[in-house]
Design an enzyme around this catalytic site. Structure first.
Site, PDB file in Angstrom:
ATOM      1  N   GLU A   8      12.033  -5.366   6.455  1.00 17.69           N
ATOM      2  CA  GLU A   8      11.909  -4.601   5.267  1.00 17.69           C
ATOM      3  C   GLU A   8      10.556  -4.479   4.835  1.00 17.69           C
ATOM      4  OE1 GLU A   8      14.734  -6.568   2.753  1.00 17.69           O
ATOM      5  OE2 GLU A   8      16.195  -5.613   3.401  1.00 17.69           O
ATOM      6  N   PRO A   9       9.581  -4.022   5.550  1.00 16.99           N
ATOM      7  CA  PRO A   9       8.131  -3.901   5.163  1.00 16.99           C
ATOM      8  C   PRO A   9       7.899  -2.606   4.097  1.00 16.99           C
ATOM      9  CG  PRO A   9       8.289  -2.737   7.179  1.00 16.99           C
ATOM     10  CD  PRO A   9       9.810  -3.352   6.874  1.00 16.99           C
ATOM     11  N   GLY A  10       7.273  -3.289   3.058  1.00 17.70           N
ATOM     12  CA  GLY A  10       6.912  -2.193   1.933  1.00 17.70           C
ATOM     13  C   GLY A  10       5.288  -2.193   1.975  1.00 17.70           C
ATOM     14  N   ARG A  11       4.644  -3.245   1.472  1.00 20.37           N
ATOM     15  CA  ARG A  11       3.340  -3.067   1.568  1.00 20.37           C
ATOM     16  C   ARG A  11       2.472  -2.939   2.784  1.00 20.37           C
ATOM     17  NH1 ARG A  11       0.923  -6.671  -2.484  1.00 20.37           N
ATOM     18  NH2 ARG A  11       3.029  -7.788  -2.268  1.00 20.37           N
TER      19      ARG A  11
ATOM     20  N   ARG B 247      -1.759  -4.508 -10.864  1.00 19.43           N
ATOM     21  CA  ARG B 247      -1.657  -5.991 -10.200  1.00 19.43           C
ATOM     22  C   ARG B 247      -2.873  -6.915 -10.416  1.00 19.43           C
ATOM     23  NH1 ARG B 247      -1.941  -6.153  -5.429  1.00 19.43           N
ATOM     24  NH2 ARG B 247      -0.398  -7.812  -4.985  1.00 19.43           N
TER      25      ARG B 247
ATOM     26  N   CYS C   2      -6.911  -0.393 -24.310  1.00 18.88           N
ATOM     27  CA  CYS C   2      -7.387  -1.177 -25.211  1.00 18.88           C
ATOM     28  C   CYS C   2      -6.768  -2.599 -25.062  1.00 18.88           C
ATOM     29  CB  CYS C   2      -6.926  -0.655 -26.661  1.00 18.88           C
ATOM     30  SG  CYS C   2      -7.842  -0.939 -27.981  1.00 18.88           S
ATOM     31  N   GLU C   3      -7.392  -3.373 -24.107  1.00 17.59           N
ATOM     32  CA  GLU C   3      -6.955  -4.694 -23.620  1.00 17.59           C
ATOM     33  C   GLU C   3      -8.035  -5.229 -22.892  1.00 17.59           C
ATOM     34  OE1 GLU C   3      -3.040  -5.021 -23.302  1.00 17.59           O
ATOM     35  OE2 GLU C   3      -3.172  -6.756 -21.722  1.00 17.59           O
TER      36      GLU C   3
ATOM     37  N   TYR D 283       2.763  -0.677  -4.806  1.00 21.03           N
ATOM     38  CA  TYR D 283       3.113  -1.500  -6.080  1.00 21.03           C
ATOM     39  C   TYR D 283       1.913  -0.935  -7.106  1.00 21.03           C
ATOM     40  CZ  TYR D 283       6.191  -4.080  -2.991  1.00 21.03           C
ATOM     41  OH  TYR D 283       7.229  -4.504  -2.132  1.00 21.03           O
TER      42      TYR D 283
HETATM   43  N1  LLP Z   1      12.651  -6.546   0.971  1.00 15.56           N
HETATM   44  C1  LLP Z   1      13.110  -7.266  -0.454  1.00 15.56           C
HETATM   45  C2  LLP Z   1      14.553  -7.661  -0.633  1.00 15.56           C
HETATM   46  C3  LLP Z   1      11.937  -7.301  -1.369  1.00 15.56           C
HETATM   47  O1  LLP Z   1      12.381  -7.793  -2.619  1.00 15.56           O
HETATM   48  C4  LLP Z   1      10.981  -6.708  -1.222  1.00 15.56           C
HETATM   49  C5  LLP Z   1       9.936  -6.781  -2.259  1.00 15.56           C
HETATM   50  C6  LLP Z   1      10.554  -6.106  -0.021  1.00 15.56           C
HETATM   51  C7  LLP Z   1      11.518  -5.987   1.104  1.00 15.56           C
HETATM   52  C8  LLP Z   1       9.261  -5.678   0.397  1.00 15.56           C
HETATM   53  O2  LLP Z   1       8.238  -6.521   0.425  1.00 15.56           O
HETATM   54  P1  LLP Z   1       6.533  -6.205   0.897  1.00 15.56           P
HETATM   55  O3  LLP Z   1       6.929  -5.966   2.362  1.00 15.56           O
HETATM   56  O4  LLP Z   1       6.348  -5.065   0.169  1.00 15.56           O
HETATM   57  O5  LLP Z   1       5.977  -7.308   0.631  1.00 15.56           O
HETATM   58  N2  LLP Z   1       4.980  -6.417  -7.093  1.00 15.56           N
HETATM   59  C9  LLP Z   1       4.671  -7.343  -6.324  1.00 15.56           C
HETATM   60  C10 LLP Z   1       5.277  -7.287  -4.858  1.00 15.56           C
HETATM   61  C11 LLP Z   1       6.950  -7.601  -5.405  1.00 15.56           C
HETATM   62  C12 LLP Z   1       7.789  -7.381  -4.051  1.00 15.56           C
HETATM   63  C13 LLP Z   1       9.070  -7.414  -4.490  1.00 15.56           C
HETATM   64  N3  LLP Z   1      10.051  -7.345  -3.250  1.00 15.56           N
HETATM   65  C14 LLP Z   1       3.227  -7.166  -5.903  1.00 15.56           C
HETATM   66  O6  LLP Z   1       2.589  -5.877  -6.237  1.00 15.56           O
HETATM   67  O7  LLP Z   1       2.478  -7.832  -5.176  1.00 15.56           O
END
Ligand code: LLP
Length: 446
Positions: free
Chosen positions: A293-296, A337, A368-369, A398
């Site tokens: 499950e890649p996001g970033r 972030r 303002c911080e 994110y």
């Molecule tokens: N799968 C699950 C169950 C997750 O909780 C997450 C991210 C992902 C996949 C995707 O993870 P990635 O590949 O994007 O690392 N807001 C934080 C990151 C929070 C991630 C939450 N879960 C930041 O800005 O670094």
């Protein structure tokens, strides 16, 4: 012209034009700023899509769920679908966006540690492909709703494997003390498998774990896979069933600054497969279908935030050194972030050639911080001035997704660039947009 833009950090189609201006997929950022204003998120569509393809190819035979929480718009969901990826959503609201995009619900999985009855019912109504169950109460609620609808959803159980990983290090013995999943060490994971297998209204197809985010060291995945395969083996021994799916979550890191050294996707995929195959061979199990499950790693690097420089203020530090505070027209509302995680970013002068990099600078926002910092430490040209454009790299994940309206700033637009053309995906929020929700404002208009 030759470029200072590190290709591991800047979008794949980032170059410098004749005036030293930044060009993204052939589009001059000065034109983007003039047309759409600043701050503005600019996403290199071909880069985003090629990362989807790269993950798909590296994990051929596995399922790649793009983690929508990193960044989602209707158009982005369409890119993800067109590139053949599946989608991970973790709220009913993300699900609604995906469905609005026409995303095939069979290729959607639904996450969340506190899913409401309405969300679970919406997921069943839509017919999502997988639901990742996070706790006993959810399992029972889901079974009841499924029975009412006469459906039998495929579920995975989220297992807390006792691994926490971030960037360079991971801890393999700790981190049970958090809200997600069924604890492996505490016995809940085994109990949940037993309960799910005994429940006629759901179909248990596998196990899931997610160990953290922005991970460079793949050792954490290795330990997680080892422990999950151990659980698959226990399940086989206790229940005479081999669960066919193993989802190892997201978390692969990206380079925000030059010192970052993330894993290559192809190497990562080969390593992960190798680990699971070897562990299964040892346990005498068939190799399950993998999912990730890649996001970033997909959304982060293709996007840049463009800001307009405003006030510039040199500050004398203890010891006499000078740090110049360069204010931009956004800040912690479009990128939380740095303030929240102490994240490091790379930025560059974007509208002209930088003659030097002689200024020790901190890029700050307009909120303002005093914690409203975009780039904590950077070198900028000594002649940087009010009106210059600054681009911050790797803001696709994110940032828009976690944006706020702090100090009544409207969230910035999202512009996609491709083959020399710019296209607005999400328009800028105006103060009128925000006042629409304020019932007092409509009173006084009457
Ligand atoms: N799968 C699950 C169950 C997750 O909780 C997450 C991210 C992902 C996949 C995707 O993870 P990635 O590949 O994007 O690392 N807001 C934080 C990151 C929070 C991630 C939450 N879960 C930041 O800005 O670094």
């Amino acid at each position: 012209m030759a470029t200072d833009l590190d290709p591991r950090i800047w979008p794949r189609h980032a170059t410098r034009g004749p005036d030293g201006e930044l060009r993204l997929a052939g589009v001059d950022v000065r034109d983007i700023a003039a047309e759409f204003g600043t701050p503005c998120y600019v996403v290199d569509e071909a880069d985003f899509r090629s990362r989807c393809r790269q993950w798909r190819a590296a994990f051929d035979g596995a399922t790649v769920y793009y983690a929508a929480k990193a960044f989602l718009t209707v158009e982005v969901a369409r890119w993800v679908a067109a590139e053949g990826l599946a989608l991970d959503v973790c709220t009913g609201e993300e699900l609604a966006v995906a469905l609005r995009a026409g995303f095939d619900p069979r290729h959607i999985e639904f996450h969340g540690n506190n899913k409401s009855e309405a969300e679970l019912d919406a997921a069943l109504r839509a017919g999502v492909g997988r639901i990742i169950v996070d706790g006993f109460s959810e399992l029972r609620m889901l079974a009841r709703l499924a029975a009412q609808r006469g459906v039998r959803p495929r579920i995975l159980l989220r297992v807390t494997v006792g691994v926490e990983a971030h960037t360079h290090e991971f801890i393999a013995t700790a981190h049970e003390d958090q809200k997600f999943g069924f604890s492996l060490a505490g016995g809940d994971a085994h109990a949940a498998v037993k309960e799910a297998l005994g429940c006629p209204d759901v179909q248990l197809v596998g196990l899931h774990s997610h160990i953290g985010s922005q991970i460079f060291d793949t050792g954490g995945f290795e330990v997680a896979a080892h422990r999950l395969v151990g659980l698959l083996r226990d399940v086989r021994d206790a229940h005479r069933i081999e669960l066919p799916e193993l989802n190892l979550g997201g978390g692969v890191g990206v380079a925000y600054v030059a010192e970052d050294d993330p894993a290559d996707v192809t190497d990562f995929a080969a390593q992960l497969r190798g680990i699971v195959t070897a562990e299964c061979a040892t346990a005498g199990l068939g190799v399950p279908t993998l999912a990730v499950e890649p996001g970033r790693a997909i959304a982060g690097p293709p996007t840049v935030t463009l800001y307009r420089v405003g006030a510039i203020k040199p500050v004398v530090l203890d010891g006499g050194a000078v740090r110049t505070y360069v204010s931009v027209d956004g800040g912690m509302s479009d990128n939380i972030r740095t303030a929240l995680y102490g994240a490091a970013y790379t930025c560059t002068l974007a509208n002209r050639l930088a003659r030097d990099g002689g200024l020790r600078a901190r890029v700050v926002g307009r909120h303002c911080e005093s914690g409203d910092i975009v780039v904590r430490d950077t070198q900028l040209p000594s002649d940087i001035a009010d009106g210059d454009l600054l681009a911050v790299a790797v803001t696709g994940a994110y940032c828009r997704a976690m944006a706020s309206n702090y100090n009544y700033l409207g969230r910035p637009p999202v512009v996609a660039v491709r083959d020399g053309k710019a296209r607005l995906l999400v328009r800028r929020e105006t103060v009128d947009d925000l006042l629409r929700f304020d019932l007092g404002a409509s009173d006084s208009a009457e």
